[in-house]
Design an enzyme around this catalytic site. Structure first.
Site, PDB file in Angstrom:
ATOM      1  N   CYS A 293      -2.803   8.922   2.723  1.00 40.94           N
ATOM      2  CA  CYS A 293      -2.399   8.395   1.568  1.00 40.94           C
ATOM      3  C   CYS A 293      -3.413   8.971   0.344  1.00 40.94           C
ATOM      4  O   CYS A 293      -2.969   8.908  -1.029  1.00 40.94           O
ATOM      5  CB  CYS A 293      -1.963   6.974   1.358  1.00 40.94           C
TER       6      CYS A 293
ATOM      7  N   GLU B 189       0.845  -1.210   0.013  1.00 38.50           N
ATOM      8  CA  GLU B 189       0.089  -0.007  -0.167  1.00 38.50           C
ATOM      9  C   GLU B 189       0.701   1.318  -0.096  1.00 38.50           C
ATOM     10  O   GLU B 189       1.573   1.506   1.042  1.00 38.50           O
ATOM     11  CB  GLU B 189      -0.859  -0.036   1.278  1.00 38.50           C
TER      12      GLU B 189
HETATM   13  P1  NAD Z   1       9.936   6.789   4.267  1.00 38.28           P
HETATM   14  O1  NAD Z   1      10.167   6.466   3.066  1.00 38.28           O
HETATM   15  O2  NAD Z   1      11.330   7.130   5.210  1.00 38.28           O
HETATM   16  O3  NAD Z   1       9.334   5.842   5.266  1.00 38.28           O
HETATM   17  C1  NAD Z   1       7.867   5.356   5.064  1.00 38.28           C
HETATM   18  C2  NAD Z   1       7.437   4.391   5.960  1.00 38.28           C
HETATM   19  O4  NAD Z   1       8.384   3.357   5.931  1.00 38.28           O
HETATM   20  C3  NAD Z   1       7.832   4.789   7.479  1.00 38.28           C
HETATM   21  O5  NAD Z   1       6.762   4.248   8.319  1.00 38.28           O
HETATM   22  C4  NAD Z   1       9.010   4.086   7.867  1.00 38.28           C
HETATM   23  O6  NAD Z   1       9.260   3.748   9.240  1.00 38.28           O
HETATM   24  C5  NAD Z   1       8.849   2.817   6.804  1.00 38.28           C
HETATM   25  N1  NAD Z   1      10.288   2.462   6.271  1.00 38.28           N
HETATM   26  C6  NAD Z   1      11.461   3.187   6.068  1.00 38.28           C
HETATM   27  N2  NAD Z   1      12.253   2.610   5.594  1.00 38.28           N
HETATM   28  C7  NAD Z   1      12.140   1.096   5.914  1.00 38.28           C
HETATM   29  C8  NAD Z   1      12.787   0.122   5.713  1.00 38.28           C
HETATM   30  N3  NAD Z   1      13.735  -0.065   5.132  1.00 38.28           N
HETATM   31  N4  NAD Z   1      11.904  -1.207   6.217  1.00 38.28           N
HETATM   32  C9  NAD Z   1      10.767  -1.092   6.388  1.00 38.28           C
HETATM   33  N5  NAD Z   1      10.241  -0.077   6.849  1.00 38.28           N
HETATM   34  C10 NAD Z   1      10.712   1.072   6.373  1.00 38.28           C
HETATM   35  O7  NAD Z   1       9.234   8.236   4.221  1.00 38.28           O
HETATM   36  P2  NAD Z   1       8.724   9.112   5.608  1.00 38.28           P
HETATM   37  O8  NAD Z   1       9.695  10.390   5.695  1.00 38.28           O
HETATM   38  O9  NAD Z   1       8.657   8.377   6.927  1.00 38.28           O
HETATM   39  O10 NAD Z   1       7.388   9.400   5.043  1.00 38.28           O
HETATM   40  C11 NAD Z   1       7.433  10.312   4.079  1.00 38.28           C
HETATM   41  C12 NAD Z   1       6.581   9.418   2.728  1.00 38.28           C
HETATM   42  O11 NAD Z   1       6.214   8.143   2.918  1.00 38.28           O
HETATM   43  C13 NAD Z   1       5.319  10.264   2.178  1.00 38.28           C
HETATM   44  O12 NAD Z   1       5.709  11.263   1.417  1.00 38.28           O
HETATM   45  C14 NAD Z   1       4.462   9.230   1.746  1.00 38.28           C
HETATM   46  O13 NAD Z   1       4.575   9.088   0.359  1.00 38.28           O
HETATM   47  C15 NAD Z   1       5.056   7.878   2.233  1.00 38.28           C
HETATM   48  N6  NAD Z   1       3.952   7.632   3.055  1.00 38.28           N
HETATM   49  C16 NAD Z   1       2.789   6.823   3.002  1.00 38.28           C
HETATM   50  C17 NAD Z   1       1.915   6.382   3.757  1.00 38.28           C
HETATM   51  C18 NAD Z   1       0.794   5.552   3.365  1.00 38.28           C
HETATM   52  O14 NAD Z   1      -0.230   5.663   4.149  1.00 38.28           O
HETATM   53  N7  NAD Z   1       0.833   5.132   2.218  1.00 38.28           N
HETATM   54  C19 NAD Z   1       2.191   6.554   5.158  1.00 38.28           C
HETATM   55  C20 NAD Z   1       3.309   7.180   5.399  1.00 38.28           C
HETATM   56  C21 NAD Z   1       4.309   7.669   4.591  1.00 38.28           C
END
Ligand code: NAD
Length: 477
Positions: free
Chosen positions: A286, A252
């Site tokens: 999202c 997702e």
């Molecule tokens: P990010 O890409 O660093 O992380 C997104 C999520 O993934 C976080 O919860 C983080 O803990 C997890 N994550 C990161 N690296 C991981 C890894 N190697 N293994 C497992 N989990 C990992 O981004 P962010 O700064 O936390 O959030 C920004 C972006 O993330 C937003 O711009 C948005 O696009 C996306 N996001 C989407 C949703 C959603 O509901 N689809 C939710 C949160 C963030």
């Protein structure tokens, strides 16, 4: 205000709560102030191995537990969530920032997911094929095995509950890594399951450095499925890790939801609906409505009405009764949104409301950008924050082309009183969910998921539970 942070932060491994005990830790931050309010212990490699072994053992117990009994545990957990709603919602607000009313709704919606999956667990039927020879085949569905789930910080309870409820209802055991930003509220949710009588080891809760935890869990032969909610780049990375072990995945990922506003809609009613939706959870959703494409004849009235309403959105600490919008959830967000706004303004967009970060904590003003050109970064990258962007369209074809121009396809919305337009849009828009005159596209009984770069696999509804099942055909002569 006035409610203090009261959480015992711990890992939950093989039925026991593990606190600091020399483990590394991360600071938990109140995003409204930027102050550290607690430390969360992080799982070591040995903790993860213990969690995997526990999930492996517990899988054989839980898959053999009758569906009615699994449902009883889920229903009890839902009741406990409701009983503890005020305390859990307060933790959610303190850790994540959203207004308390939104946090309470998130607890209620999470409880509903457990109730729905408790019922659906009893309906996981198979079928029988009868051959002219007399041979029969039974087509059965069985839980896929222990699953690793990774959930984000924007709806830390609801998104964790969505994966847990379906996986547990289907008979899987789980190793869950919720976001390290919000360990108090997610721990409280897992406590509801434990107190509801979930057998030892069926759910393991681990916090930790995301990359270390996901590599370790996904590489383990114990894990048969990976379910992730988060950003597109992290989704791609986890899929690559899962490919080595040919593990099933549900992804997702991000969106960049278009909203097509046609000149036959009820404009005032539409504006009253869209503005609170845009700023719900400070736009960190999202399916947040973001790209507002408005028919030329009503475009100026739309952006004027949107700006006026945006000026009335009060921001503040989520525990303050008057706050309609809280801070962003972490230190990464304000800077990245500020850069998007500045880039759009430099490329000709009009800043009609907001546009600036706050002085303390991680606040960003509710913002409307009008006349945003396609080459602005914000028209192409999900802002994931309290920013609406607007541009005019001329015809239905033009509107559809604009809606579909990005590689994302999670949710899309349209406002029109025209039945023909609504039907055409339902067919033509490339998205997993299309809302016509509504933003309510997520519910316990409805499939939720994206197309294109927004990922694949559904959560919610019977499709969501299916994703934790495998099919087996047993042929008998
Ligand atoms: P990010 O890409 O660093 O992380 C997104 C999520 O993934 C976080 O919860 C983080 O803990 C997890 N994550 C990161 N690296 C991981 C890894 N190697 N293994 C497992 N989990 C990992 O981004 P962010 O700064 O936390 O959030 C920004 C972006 O993330 C937003 O711009 C948005 O696009 C996306 N996001 C989407 C949703 C959603 O509901 N689809 C939710 C949160 C963030």
């Amino acid at each position: 205000m006035g409610k203090s942070y009261d959480a015992e932060l711990a890992l939950f491994i093989n039925g026991s709560w593990r606190v600091g005990e020399g483990r590394d830790s991360f600071a938990v931050i109140d995003p409204a102030s930027g102050d550290a309010i607690a430390q969360v212990p992080l799982a070591s490699a040995a903790d993860l191995d213990e969690a995997l072994a526990g999930a492996d053992r517990a899988f054989s117990v839980w898959q053999a537990t009758p569906a009615e009994a699994r449902g009883t545990v889920l229903r009890k957990a839902a009741a406990l969530l409701r009983d503890r709603s005020e305390a859990i919602a307060t933790l959610l607000t303190l850790e994540q920032g959203k207004p308390l009313a939104e946090a309470r709704s998130e607890v209620a919606a999470s409880a509903q997911l457990f109730d729905w999956c408790a019922e659906e667990a009893t309906r996981l039927y198979g079928r029988t094929l009868v051959r002219p020879t007399g041979q029969r085949a039974m087509v059965n569905r069985q839980p896929v095995g222990p699953v690793a789930i990774f959930t984000p910080w924007n709806f830390p309870l609801y998104l964790l509950a969505k994966k847990l409820a379906a996986a547990l209802g289907a008979g899987c055991s789980v190793v869950a890594k919720p976001p390290e930003e919000t360990p108090g509220c997610t721990g409280a949710l897992v406590r509801c399951l434990a107190d509801a009588g979930l057998p030892q080891g069926v759910v393991q809760l681990v916090h930790g450095a995301p990359d270390m935890v996901s590599r370790h869990l996904i590489a383990s032969p114990v894990i048969r499925k990976v379910s992730f909610t988060g950003s597109v780049p992290v989704g791609r990375h986890l899929m690559r890790l899962a490919a080595d072990g040919l593990k099933r995945v549900t992804m997702e990922l991000g969106g960049h939801a278009p909203v097509l506003v046609f000149d036959d809609c009820d404009l005032e009613k539409t504006l009253d609906l869209v503005v609170p939706q845009k700023f719900r959870n400070a736009g960190q959703v999202c399916v947040s409505p973001t790209r507002f494409y408005v028919q030329e004849s009503i475009y100026q009235r739309f952006v004027d009405g949107f700006a006026a309403r945006t000026h009335g959105v009060t921001t503040g600490h989520g525990l303050d009764a008057g706050s309609k919008m809280g801070p962003l959830s972490n230190a990464r967000r304000p800077g990245s949104i500020e850069a998007l706004v500045e880039d759009a303004a430099a490329k000709g967009a009009r800043v009609m409301a907001g546009g600036k970060r706050g002085n303390a904590g991680y606040f960003f003003q509710p913002t409307l950008l009008a006349d945003v050109p396609d080459n602005a970064d914000i028209m192409n990258n999900e802002p994931f924050g309290p920013v609406a962007v607007a541009a005019p369209f001329s015809t239905l074809e033009d509107a559809v082309a604009k809606a579909n121009r990005l590689p994302f396809g999670l949710a899309a919305f349209a406002f029109t009183e025209g039945l023909r337009t609504a039907n055409l849009l339902g067919d033509a828009i490339e998205a997993g969910m299309v809302g016509i005159n509504t933003f309510a596209v997520s519910a316990a009984d409805a499939p939720f998921g994206g197309v294109k770069d927004s990922g694949f696999g559904s959560e919610g509804g019977i499709e969501g539970m299916d994703s934790y099942l495998v099919t087996k055909a047993i042929h008998m002569a």
